[in-house]
Design an enzyme around this catalytic site. Structure first.
Site, mmCIF file in Angstrom:
data_model
loop_
_atom_site.group_PDB
_atom_site.id
_atom_site.type_symbol
_atom_site.label_atom_id
_atom_site.label_comp_id
_atom_site.label_asym_id
_atom_site.label_seq_id
_atom_site.Cartn_x
_atom_site.Cartn_y
_atom_site.Cartn_z
ATOM 1 N N GLU A 1 -3.724 2.136 -7.258
ATOM 2 C CA GLU A 1 -4.019 3.344 -6.654
ATOM 3 C C GLU A 1 -3.115 4.409 -6.749
ATOM 4 O O GLU A 1 -1.947 4.210 -6.279
ATOM 5 C CB GLU A 1 -3.977 2.749 -4.925
ATOM 6 C CG GLU A 1 -5.122 1.705 -4.518
ATOM 7 C CD GLU A 1 -5.168 1.873 -2.967
ATOM 8 O OE1 GLU A 1 -6.448 1.913 -2.980
ATOM 9 O OE2 GLU A 1 -4.330 1.732 -2.266
ATOM 10 N N HIS B 1 0.904 -1.215 -0.046
ATOM 11 C CA HIS B 1 0.017 -0.137 0.196
ATOM 12 C C HIS B 1 0.915 1.422 -0.081
ATOM 13 O O HIS B 1 1.803 1.259 0.676
ATOM 14 C CB HIS B 1 -0.987 0.125 1.276
ATOM 15 C CG HIS B 1 -2.030 0.949 1.111
ATOM 16 N ND1 HIS B 1 -1.635 2.450 1.549
ATOM 17 C CD2 HIS B 1 -3.043 0.998 0.625
ATOM 18 C CE1 HIS B 1 -2.805 3.138 1.405
ATOM 19 N NE2 HIS B 1 -3.717 2.321 0.897
HETATM 20 P P1 PGA Z 1 -9.525 6.314 0.071
HETATM 21 O O1 PGA Z 1 -8.361 5.152 0.449
HETATM 22 O O2 PGA Z 1 -10.599 5.628 -0.264
HETATM 23 O O3 PGA Z 1 -9.752 7.087 1.469
HETATM 24 O O4 PGA Z 1 -8.867 7.313 -0.780
HETATM 25 C C1 PGA Z 1 -7.893 4.302 -0.516
HETATM 26 C C2 PGA Z 1 -6.785 3.605 -0.127
HETATM 27 O O5 PGA Z 1 -5.929 4.275 0.470
HETATM 28 O O6 PGA Z 1 -6.669 2.227 -0.108
#
Ligand code: PGA
Length: 249
Positions: A164, A94
């Site tokens: 992401e 992450h």
């Molecule tokens: P968010 O976080 O939906 O609050 O932007 C996503 C993540 O960090 O997995």
């Protein structure tokens, strides 16, 4: 993939107490019980992993595991310890873990440990910012390849790849990716997976989008973003907002 869609919540260091976590999981379980064909998961803070026993329709996992085995590593939990404590999966790589110092090498080690423990994992990849020359695509390809290429059993335990874009994550996001931007990257990730594993195996790995997903934009990513699911941060913390997203899958 065994589900039509896969929707995973990442609770980060929330909620405040075990009691609150149990309550929300019970509420999400009720929603999950009424839904067919959609895989639903929550990545819990590691100490809460044992609450999963009653939530049979939800995959309960964690957000990180150690890249080393057992031993003198204060503060860490191994993939095998986490699995035997009840985790159904872990997130690896992450962007918040990367921002605390995890390198591609650390991510590779964590993937190897998860695969060794037979613990399914969601590998997160994503660029910090966009450029006009498409270098961000190279960054993402490199993250996928480095994490997976040397781990021959990784392909057996990869639950999903989550795209992401770092600039679109969390309350301080500087933008939100569009489904079109997501589509370009999901095609690119799929191609990278095919290069690594061959067409058949690569096509079985779901790609998720994460970064400020909400009930207002989830359908767009699922329909036009080329992804088979979502990784949801803030809007997975309440059963109501998470339920609204699940119902769109
Ligand atoms: P968010 O976080 O939906 O609050 O932007 C996503 C993540 O960090 O997995």
């Amino acid at each position: 993939m065994q589900y039509k869609k896969l929707i995973i919540g990442n609770w980060k260091a929330n909620p405040k107490t075990l009691r609150e976590a149990e309550k929300t999981i019970a509420e999400i379980s009720k929603i999950a019980n009424k839904i067919r064909g959609v895989g639903i998961g929550i990545a819990l803070p590691t100490p809460f992993v044992g609450i999963g026993k009653k939530a049979r329709k939800i995959l309960l996992g964690v957000q990180d595991v150690s890249g080393d085995g057992e031993g003198a590593y204060t503060g860490r939990a191994t993939a095998l310890q986490t699995k035997t404590a009840g985790a159904a999966f872990t997130i690896i790589g992450h962007s918040e873990m990367r921002s605390y110092g995890d390198t591609d090498i650390d991510v590779t080690k964590k993937v190897a440990e998860a695969a060794k423990a037979k613990l399914p994992f969601v590998l997160c990849v994503g660029e910090k910012s966009r450029d006009n020359d498409g270098m961000y695509l190279e960054t993402i390809r490199t993250q996928v390849i480095r994490a997976l290429e040397k781990n021959s059993s990784a392909k057996k335990y990869i639950l999903a790849i989550a795209y992401e874009p770092v600039w679109a994550i969390g309350a301080h996001a500087t933008g939100i990716a569009t489904p079109t931007e997501c589509l370009e990257v999901s095609i690119h990730i799929r191609r990278t997976l095919r290069d690594l594993f061959g067409e058949r195996q690569a096509n079985m790995i779901p790609i998720l989008y994460g970064g400020s997903v909400s009930g207002a934009n989830a359908a767009g990513f699922l329909k036009e973003g080329g992804v088979q699911g979502l990784l949801v941060g803030r809007d997975s913390l309440q059963a109501k907002t998470f339920g609204a997203i699940i119902s769109l899958a």
